[in-house]
Design a protein around this motif. Structure first.
Motif, PDB file in Angstrom:
ATOM      1  N   TYR A 125     -11.837 -30.502  -3.653  1.00 42.41           N
ATOM      2  CA  TYR A 125     -11.091 -30.681  -4.890  1.00 42.41           C
ATOM      3  C   TYR A 125     -12.036 -30.859  -6.066  1.00 42.41           C
ATOM      4  CZ  TYR A 125     -12.177 -35.666  -4.375  1.00 42.41           C
ATOM      5  OH  TYR A 125     -12.838 -36.863  -4.242  1.00 42.41           O
ATOM      6  N   GLU A 126     -11.488 -30.649  -7.269  1.00 41.49           N
ATOM      7  CA  GLU A 126     -12.175 -30.901  -8.525  1.00 41.49           C
ATOM      8  C   GLU A 126     -11.239 -31.669  -9.451  1.00 41.49           C
ATOM      9  OE1 GLU A 126     -14.711 -26.755  -8.951  1.00 41.49           O
ATOM     10  OE2 GLU A 126     -12.546 -26.758  -9.293  1.00 41.49           O
ATOM     11  N   VAL A 127     -11.783 -32.583 -10.227  1.00 40.27           N
ATOM     12  CA  VAL A 127     -11.031 -33.257 -11.280  1.00 40.27           C
ATOM     13  C   VAL A 127     -11.857 -33.167 -12.559  1.00 40.27           C
ATOM     14  CG1 VAL A 127      -9.688 -34.805  -9.823  1.00 40.27           C
ATOM     15  CG2 VAL A 127     -11.980 -35.483 -10.529  1.00 40.27           C
ATOM     16  N   ALA A 128     -11.176 -32.887 -13.675  1.00 43.27           N
ATOM     17  CA  ALA A 128     -11.887 -32.646 -14.927  1.00 43.27           C
ATOM     18  C   ALA A 128     -11.113 -33.228 -16.104  1.00 43.27           C
ATOM     19  CB  ALA A 128     -12.099 -31.141 -15.132  1.00 43.27           C
ATOM     20  N   VAL A 129     -11.853 -33.619 -17.132  1.00 44.23           N
ATOM     21  CA  VAL A 129     -11.275 -34.084 -18.393  1.00 44.23           C
ATOM     22  C   VAL A 129     -12.010 -33.391 -19.532  1.00 44.23           C
ATOM     23  CG1 VAL A 129     -10.514 -36.318 -17.524  1.00 44.23           C
ATOM     24  CG2 VAL A 129     -12.834 -36.077 -18.425  1.00 44.23           C
ATOM     25  N   GLY A 130     -11.356 -33.329 -20.703  1.00 45.52           N
ATOM     26  CA  GLY A 130     -11.975 -32.682 -21.844  1.00 45.52           C
ATOM     27  C   GLY A 130     -11.337 -33.099 -23.148  1.00 45.52           C
ATOM     28  N   VAL A 131     -12.012 -32.767 -24.245  1.00 50.47           N
ATOM     29  CA  VAL A 131     -11.540 -33.083 -25.588  1.00 50.47           C
ATOM     30  C   VAL A 131     -11.790 -31.888 -26.499  1.00 50.47           C
ATOM     31  CG1 VAL A 131     -11.750 -34.605 -27.585  1.00 50.47           C
ATOM     32  CG2 VAL A 131     -12.087 -35.529 -25.284  1.00 50.47           C
ATOM     33  N   ASP A 132     -10.789 -31.539 -27.291  1.00 49.83           N
ATOM     34  CA  ASP A 132     -10.931 -30.604 -28.408  1.00 49.83           C
ATOM     35  C   ASP A 132     -10.824 -31.396 -29.709  1.00 49.83           C
ATOM     36  OD1 ASP A 132     -11.199 -28.389 -26.866  1.00 49.83           O
ATOM     37  OD2 ASP A 132      -9.233 -27.542 -27.308  1.00 49.83           O
ATOM     38  N   TYR A 133     -11.767 -31.203 -30.635  1.00 53.25           N
ATOM     39  CA  TYR A 133     -11.708 -31.883 -31.927  1.00 53.25           C
ATOM     40  C   TYR A 133     -11.876 -30.847 -33.027  1.00 53.25           C
ATOM     41  CZ  TYR A 133     -12.734 -34.954 -35.840  1.00 53.25           C
ATOM     42  OH  TYR A 133     -12.701 -35.589 -37.062  1.00 53.25           O
ATOM     43  N   GLU A 134     -10.837 -30.712 -33.863  1.00 50.62           N
ATOM     44  CA  GLU A 134     -10.858 -29.752 -34.966  1.00 50.62           C
ATOM     45  C   GLU A 134     -11.596 -30.376 -36.145  1.00 50.62           C
ATOM     46  OE1 GLU A 134      -6.904 -28.451 -35.790  1.00 50.62           O
ATOM     47  OE2 GLU A 134      -6.439 -28.129 -33.665  1.00 50.62           O
ATOM     48  N   LEU A 135     -12.849 -30.021 -36.294  1.00 55.50           N
ATOM     49  CA  LEU A 135     -13.683 -30.593 -37.343  1.00 55.50           C
ATOM     50  C   LEU A 135     -13.181 -30.198 -38.726  1.00 55.50           C
ATOM     51  CD1 LEU A 135     -16.283 -32.272 -37.783  1.00 55.50           C
ATOM     52  CD2 LEU A 135     -17.538 -30.097 -37.794  1.00 55.50           C
ATOM     53  N   ASN A 136     -12.800 -28.949 -38.877  1.00 48.66           N
ATOM     54  CA  ASN A 136     -12.206 -28.438 -40.116  1.00 48.66           C
ATOM     55  C   ASN A 136     -11.478 -27.142 -39.790  1.00 48.66           C
ATOM     56  OD1 ASN A 136     -14.278 -26.385 -40.054  1.00 48.66           O
ATOM     57  ND2 ASN A 136     -15.679 -27.874 -41.017  1.00 48.66           N
ATOM     58  N   GLU A 137     -11.097 -26.379 -40.792  1.00 45.35           N
ATOM     59  CA  GLU A 137     -10.343 -25.142 -40.565  1.00 45.35           C
ATOM     60  C   GLU A 137     -11.154 -24.097 -39.805  1.00 45.35           C
ATOM     61  OE1 GLU A 137      -8.973 -23.706 -44.286  1.00 45.35           O
ATOM     62  OE2 GLU A 137      -7.455 -25.286 -44.545  1.00 45.35           O
ATOM     63  N   LYS A 138     -12.461 -24.184 -39.850  1.00 44.30           N
ATOM     64  CA  LYS A 138     -13.322 -23.176 -39.237  1.00 44.30           C
ATOM     65  C   LYS A 138     -13.852 -23.599 -37.860  1.00 44.30           C
ATOM     66  CE  LYS A 138     -13.667 -19.824 -42.361  1.00 44.30           C
ATOM     67  NZ  LYS A 138     -13.349 -18.401 -42.070  1.00 44.30           N
ATOM     68  N   TRP A 139     -14.160 -24.863 -37.689  1.00 46.36           N
ATOM     69  CA  TRP A 139     -14.893 -25.314 -36.512  1.00 46.36           C
ATOM     70  C   TRP A 139     -14.056 -26.222 -35.616  1.00 46.36           C
ATOM     71  CZ3 TRP A 139     -19.566 -23.493 -35.030  1.00 46.36           C
ATOM     72  CH2 TRP A 139     -20.340 -22.833 -35.985  1.00 46.36           C
ATOM     73  N   ASP A 149     -21.637 -33.279 -10.344  1.00 51.95           N
ATOM     74  CA  ASP A 149     -21.114 -33.732 -11.635  1.00 51.95           C
ATOM     75  C   ASP A 149     -21.486 -32.686 -12.681  1.00 51.95           C
ATOM     76  OD1 ASP A 149     -20.192 -36.631 -11.077  1.00 51.95           O
ATOM     77  OD2 ASP A 149     -22.217 -36.581 -10.256  1.00 51.95           O
ATOM     78  N   MET A 150     -20.505 -32.292 -13.483  1.00 48.01           N
ATOM     79  CA  MET A 150     -20.723 -31.251 -14.486  1.00 48.01           C
ATOM     80  C   MET A 150     -20.446 -31.820 -15.881  1.00 48.01           C
ATOM     81  SD  MET A 150     -18.790 -27.581 -14.649  1.00 48.01           S
ATOM     82  CE  MET A 150     -18.918 -26.463 -16.034  1.00 48.01           C
ATOM     83  N   TYR A 151     -21.427 -31.666 -16.807  1.00 46.41           N
ATOM     84  CA  TYR A 151     -21.322 -32.179 -18.169  1.00 46.41           C
ATOM     85  C   TYR A 151     -21.331 -30.988 -19.129  1.00 46.41           C
ATOM     86  CZ  TYR A 151     -22.808 -36.330 -15.607  1.00 46.41           C
ATOM     87  OH  TYR A 151     -22.902 -37.352 -14.690  1.00 46.41           O
ATOM     88  N   SER A 152     -20.374 -30.938 -20.037  1.00 48.77           N
ATOM     89  CA  SER A 152     -20.154 -29.723 -20.812  1.00 48.77           C
ATOM     90  C   SER A 152     -19.928 -30.015 -22.297  1.00 48.77           C
ATOM     91  CB  SER A 152     -18.931 -28.968 -20.275  1.00 48.77           C
ATOM     92  OG  SER A 152     -19.061 -28.687 -18.900  1.00 48.77           O
ATOM     93  N   MET A 153     -20.237 -29.026 -23.121  1.00 47.31           N
ATOM     94  CA  MET A 153     -19.947 -29.119 -24.549  1.00 47.31           C
ATOM     95  C   MET A 153     -19.947 -27.716 -25.145  1.00 47.31           C
ATOM     96  SD  MET A 153     -23.555 -30.575 -26.004  1.00 47.31           S
ATOM     97  CE  MET A 153     -25.109 -29.712 -25.724  1.00 47.31           C
ATOM     98  N   GLY A 154     -19.376 -27.594 -26.350  1.00 43.35           N
ATOM     99  CA  GLY A 154     -19.343 -26.293 -26.990  1.00 43.35           C
ATOM    100  C   GLY A 154     -18.686 -26.358 -28.351  1.00 43.35           C
ATOM    101  N   ALA A 155     -18.658 -25.213 -29.020  1.00 40.69           N
ATOM    102  CA  ALA A 155     -18.049 -25.111 -30.340  1.00 40.69           C
ATOM    103  C   ALA A 155     -17.386 -23.750 -30.487  1.00 40.69           C
ATOM    104  CB  ALA A 155     -19.097 -25.323 -31.430  1.00 40.69           C
ATOM    105  N   LYS A 156     -16.261 -23.740 -31.204  1.00 47.68           N
ATOM    106  CA  LYS A 156     -15.550 -22.506 -31.514  1.00 47.68           C
ATOM    107  C   LYS A 156     -15.515 -22.338 -33.033  1.00 47.68           C
ATOM    108  CE  LYS A 156     -11.757 -21.590 -29.289  1.00 47.68           C
ATOM    109  NZ  LYS A 156     -10.323 -21.643 -28.876  1.00 47.68           N
ATOM    110  N   TYR A 157     -15.804 -21.130 -33.491  1.00 49.57           N
ATOM    111  CA  TYR A 157     -15.837 -20.835 -34.925  1.00 49.57           C
ATOM    112  C   TYR A 157     -14.818 -19.759 -35.253  1.00 49.57           C
ATOM    113  CZ  TYR A 157     -17.579 -19.179 -39.446  1.00 49.57           C
ATOM    114  OH  TYR A 157     -17.685 -18.798 -40.765  1.00 49.57           O
ATOM    115  N   LYS A 158     -13.910 -20.054 -36.187  1.00 49.09           N
ATOM    116  CA  LYS A 158     -12.904 -19.075 -36.613  1.00 49.09           C
ATOM    117  C   LYS A 158     -13.501 -18.224 -37.725  1.00 49.09           C
ATOM    118  CE  LYS A 158      -8.541 -19.838 -36.442  1.00 49.09           C
ATOM    119  NZ  LYS A 158      -8.190 -18.620 -35.640  1.00 49.09           N
ATOM    120  N   TYR A 159     -13.949 -17.034 -37.361  1.00 48.14           N
ATOM    121  CA  TYR A 159     -14.590 -16.146 -38.329  1.00 48.14           C
ATOM    122  C   TYR A 159     -13.593 -15.654 -39.366  1.00 48.14           C
ATOM    123  CZ  TYR A 159     -17.326 -12.219 -40.095  1.00 48.14           C
ATOM    124  OH  TYR A 159     -17.992 -11.344 -40.909  1.00 48.14           O
ATOM    125  N   ASN A 160     -12.426 -15.261 -38.880  1.00 43.50           N
ATOM    126  CA  ASN A 160     -11.315 -14.903 -39.763  1.00 43.50           C
ATOM    127  C   ASN A 160     -10.016 -15.053 -38.981  1.00 43.50           C
ATOM    128  OD1 ASN A 160     -10.995 -12.481 -38.214  1.00 43.50           O
ATOM    129  ND2 ASN A 160     -12.497 -11.432 -39.514  1.00 43.50           N
TER     130      ASN A 160
END
Length: 433
Positions: free
Chosen positions: A340-354, A382-393
């Protein structure tokens, strides 16, 4: 071009490494997973794999998500023989290009989905000097013959399972939706290399020479449910049936190598050494007699997302692998528990783009000291993760992600120690037509 040929062409560019998942399965099916592995309850284009039933809650349109993962990996196995000599075998072969793609077409209450990627496998490895099983065999199986493992050996291994899957999702009412799909899997496992030995004080020098290829083709069903009562909360479930994979093994060099390097002197012959080495669980599945089932187990996944604030969304999910019920003719899954795997995560909208993302996952593979061999060792992690999404348009999103996986060090019953360390970088582009 025939369908299987297309699968094999895709397979030649896939070299995924098993750093998340259990018993062959790979959970990291796109770049976003490397930012937060709690993907099952999330609504997005990644749902073409993780949450197909949730795709009906996207805006109408056609979406394409193209991903690449780069895996940097260090594998090692260590063994100390009866005379106190230490052996350390390492592979640091990277996987620079691990592509995948998702396509979704959403219109009204219906969504169609497609995903292609490496659903399972251990990727490519190259161990200079051989594998730890070699000195262990010299220490045990060849010990009565004054056996000795000598250097100059090299082992290459490769394991990938290329999958194409697709299906349809539809709303039942204002809160519930469901999905059904089909997955086709083309699997290939390879084991190639040499091992050099001496017996009877070096008078005879047996040659371990193997070039084994195991291939199989299978299919499985995919079923999903999604509960979406409002824009804050989402709950999803996915079930995948067991994939029957009846492997055909082709290997012709191993017996020949022993017979050519060992003279038949009655009590010692190439066939005797061939049968002796074939008792080792790390070797037997790769021999000419090694055809048989090694099915991918059924999987159940459950996940949720909840928008706790205007800019913050929490994620949680889990996968359960029915390993003990999976078909296995060669004893590969003997002594396994269900994983089995168990996972948690967070999305944080920094602004309209990021949008910033982070997450954690714990993997219990179901393996234990009775299951580990040099060609099959899946370690808890144990897996540790991070990332960013950018709305180009309004049509294009770009994503960059990173994961580091810390594995538990463990030993098998023959006192061979196994270690792994993997980090991965993901890039993705999501385009809406």
């Amino acid at each position: 071009m025939k369908f299987k040929q297309k699968l094999m062409i895709l397979g030649t560019i896939l070299s995924a490494t098993s750093f998340a998942g259990s018993i062959d399965y790979l959970s990291q099916q796109d770049a976003e997973y490397l930012a937060h592995p709690a993907m099952v309850g999330k609504i997005g284009v990644s749902g073409a794999y993780y949450n197909p039933a949730g795709l009906v809650w996207l805006e109408d349109g056609t979406y394409i998500q193209v991903n690449n993962q780069t895996h940097l990996k260090d594998y090692s196995m260590e063994y100390t023989n009866s005379k106190g000599k230490d052996y350390n075998f390492k592979s640091d072969k990277a996987s620079p290009a691990v592509p995948s793609v998702q396509i979704v077409k959403k219109a009204g209450d219906t969504a169609y989905f497609f995903h292609a990627g490496a659903i399972a496998g251990g990727g490519s490895v190259a161990y200079g000097g051989g594998i730890a099983t070699f000195p262990e065999i010299a220490d045990s199986g060849f010990s009565a013959l004054d056996g000795k493992f000598t250097h100059g050996s090299t082992i290459h291994g490769q394991s990938y399972y290329v999958a194409f899957q697709g299906g349809i999702a539809r709303k039942f009412n204002e809160t519930w939706s469901g999905a059904v799909g089909l997955r086709l899997v083309d699997a290939e496992r390879k084991f190639k290399g040499e091992g050099n030995f001496e017996i009877l004080g070096g008078v005879i020098k047996p040659k371990f020479d193997i070039d084994s290829e195991r291939t199989a083709f299978g299919a499985s069903g995919i079923f999903g449910l999604n509960y979406h009562p409002n824009n804050k909360f989402n709950l999803a479930m996915r079930y995948e049936t067991e994939t029957k994979l009846d492997f055909d093994n082709k290997e012709s060099k191993l017996r020949k190598g022993f017979n050519e390097s060992v003279p038949n002197i009655g009590l010692i012959s190439g066939d005797i050494l061939y049968n002796l080495i074939g008792k080792d669980p790390a070797i037997k599945q790769w021999m000419s007699e090694g055809s048989g089932r090694r099915n991918l187990p059924a999987v159940a996944a459950l996940g949720a997302s909840y928008k706790v604030a205007e800019k913050t969304t929490l994620l949680a999910s889990g996968n359960y692998y029915f390993i003990k019920e999976a078909g296995d003719d060669l004893g590969n899954f003997d002594h396994y528990d269900n994983g089995y795997e168990v996972a948690v995560g967070v999305d944080y909208e920094l602004n309209e783009k990021w949008t910033l993302m982070t997450g954690y996952q714990y993997t219990n593979t179901g393996a234990n000291e009775k299951t580990y061999t040099d060609t099959d060792y899946v370690l808890d992690a144990d897996m540790y993760s991070m990332g960013a999404k950018y709305k180009y348009n309004s049509q294009l999103d770009l994503m960059g992600t990173y994961s580091f996986v810390q594995y538990k060090t463990d030993k098998n019953l023959k006192d061979i120690t196994y270690k792994k360390r993997v980090s991965a970088i993901g890039l993705a582009a999501i385009y809406k037509f």
